[in-house]
Design a protein around this motif. Structure first.
Motif, PDB file in Angstrom:
ATOM      1  N   PRO A  63       0.814  -1.230   0.000  1.00 32.43           N
ATOM      2  CA  PRO A  63       0.000   0.000   0.000  1.00 32.43           C
ATOM      3  C   PRO A  63       0.846   1.278   0.000  1.00 32.43           C
ATOM      4  N   LEU A  64       2.008   1.252   0.644  1.00 30.22           N
ATOM      5  CA  LEU A  64       2.872   2.427   0.650  1.00 30.22           C
ATOM      6  C   LEU A  64       3.374   2.718  -0.760  1.00 30.22           C
TER       7      LEU A  64
ATOM      8  N   ALA B 139      -5.433   7.074   3.112  1.00 32.61           N
ATOM      9  CA  ALA B 139      -5.975   5.729   3.362  1.00 32.61           C
ATOM     10  C   ALA B 139      -4.945   4.650   3.068  1.00 32.61           C
ATOM     11  N   LEU B 140      -4.180   4.803   2.000  1.00 28.52           N
ATOM     12  CA  LEU B 140      -3.160   3.806   1.660  1.00 28.52           C
ATOM     13  C   LEU B 140      -2.073   3.758   2.733  1.00 28.52           C
ATOM     14  N   LEU B 141      -1.653   4.922   3.214  1.00 25.38           N
ATOM     15  CA  LEU B 141      -0.636   4.938   4.274  1.00 25.38           C
ATOM     16  C   LEU B 141      -1.186   4.362   5.578  1.00 25.38           C
ATOM     17  N   ALA B 142      -2.457   4.597   5.856  1.00 31.82           N
ATOM     18  CA  ALA B 142      -3.071   4.029   7.063  1.00 31.82           C
ATOM     19  C   ALA B 142      -3.102   2.505   6.986  1.00 31.82           C
ATOM     20  N   ARG B 143      -3.313   1.957   5.788  1.00 35.40           N
ATOM     21  CA  ARG B 143      -3.291   0.495   5.615  1.00 35.40           C
ATOM     22  C   ARG B 143      -1.903  -0.080   5.840  1.00 35.40           C
TER      23      ARG B 143
ATOM     24  N   GLY C 251       3.629  -5.216  14.696  1.00 33.70           N
ATOM     25  CA  GLY C 251       2.207  -5.534  14.633  1.00 33.70           C
ATOM     26  C   GLY C 251       1.678  -5.705  13.224  1.00 33.70           C
ATOM     27  N   GLY C 252       2.512  -6.154  12.309  1.00 34.00           N
ATOM     28  CA  GLY C 252       2.078  -6.393  10.941  1.00 34.00           C
ATOM     29  C   GLY C 252       2.027  -5.163  10.056  1.00 34.00           C
ATOM     30  N   LYS C 253       2.444  -3.994  10.599  1.00 37.68           N
ATOM     31  CA  LYS C 253       2.467  -2.757   9.813  1.00 37.68           C
ATOM     32  C   LYS C 253       3.835  -2.093   9.940  1.00 37.68           C
ATOM     33  N   LEU C 254       4.099  -1.170   9.045  1.00 34.48           N
ATOM     34  CA  LEU C 254       5.368  -0.445   9.075  1.00 34.48           C
ATOM     35  C   LEU C 254       5.391   0.502  10.265  1.00 34.48           C
ATOM     36  N   SER C 255       6.516   0.479  10.975  1.00 35.46           N
ATOM     37  CA  SER C 255       6.692   1.309  12.159  1.00 35.46           C
ATOM     38  C   SER C 255       7.635   2.486  11.878  1.00 35.46           C
ATOM     39  N   THR C 256       8.740   2.193  11.202  1.00 39.88           N
ATOM     40  CA  THR C 256       9.702   3.234  10.834  1.00 39.88           C
ATOM     41  C   THR C 256      10.246   2.945   9.443  1.00 39.88           C
ATOM     42  N   ALA C 257      10.738   4.005   8.820  1.00 35.10           N
ATOM     43  CA  ALA C 257      11.434   3.881   7.537  1.00 35.10           C
ATOM     44  C   ALA C 257      12.625   4.813   7.556  1.00 35.10           C
ATOM     45  N   TYR C 258      13.733   4.324   7.050  1.00 33.10           N
ATOM     46  CA  TYR C 258      14.897   5.148   6.759  1.00 33.10           C
ATOM     47  C   TYR C 258      15.127   4.971   5.273  1.00 33.10           C
ATOM     48  N   HIS C 259      15.215   6.078   4.544  1.00 32.01           N
ATOM     49  CA  HIS C 259      15.262   5.971   3.089  1.00 32.01           C
ATOM     50  C   HIS C 259      16.239   6.964   2.486  1.00 32.01           C
TER      51      HIS C 259
END
Length: 168
Positions: free
Chosen positions: A42-43, A57-61, A146-154
């Motif tokens: 979704p991201l 909505a996509l980021l919330a998913r 918890g099955g979702k993204l918590s942090t990103a380093y990019h």
């Protein structure tokens, strides 16, 4: 103490520390590539022509409510700020596409080598739109909770993108 003795001591000390740390830590099963792809999908969908999408909505998913997206070790955006940035890029680069080229997992971490393409219709990092397109690389390292993204380093190579837009 000789160099050889000091080196042997250092290696032994490192091994003991690593063993002690590993022994006390609970092993985290690694995400499968299929699980990781489903989590990040979704991201990346939000990054494809974001001006036409419900980015919020996509980021919330894809992400936890306290998600942080960091472009340096100090500069991070929360989920709401990130949605705004995606929308901004969608205005500058209406045909923006971001694809996953490679994906690796280790425990609760996902690393994506991505590729961004597009043709700016407005200034990109101060460079006027020229009608020329760009193709550049990105590296994203995500932590999953918890099955979702918590942090990103990019990291993205925007310098190469701007040079391509400028042309010869």
């Amino acid at each position: 103490m000789t160099r050889r003795t000091a080196a042997a001591f250092a290696l032994t000390f490192a091994a003991v520390c690593l063993t002690a740390n590993t022994a006390s830590a609970k092993p985290t099963p690694s995400l499968t590539p299929q699980q990781a792809r489903a989590i990040v999908a979704p991201l990346y969908e939000a990054l494809n022509e974001p001006a036409k999408k419900d980015v919020v909505a996509l980021l919330a998913r894809a992400t936890n409510a306290d998600y942080k997206s960091c472009s340096t070790n100090q500069d991070c955006l929360n989920r709401t700020e990130l949605a705004g940035q995606f929308k901004f890029f969608g205005g500058v680069i209406p045909d923006l596409h971001w694809r996953i080229v490679d994906l690796w997992t280790s425990g609760n971490r996902i690393v994506v080598r991505g590729e961004a393409t597009g043709t700016p219709v407005a200034p990109l990092f101060g460079t006027p739109a020229t009608g020329r397109s760009f193709r550049t690389i990105s590296i994203d390292m995500f932590t999953v909770k918890g099955g979702k993204l918590s942090t990103a380093y990019h990291v993205e190579n925007w310098e190469a993108a701007v040079a391509q837009v400028k042309g010869p």
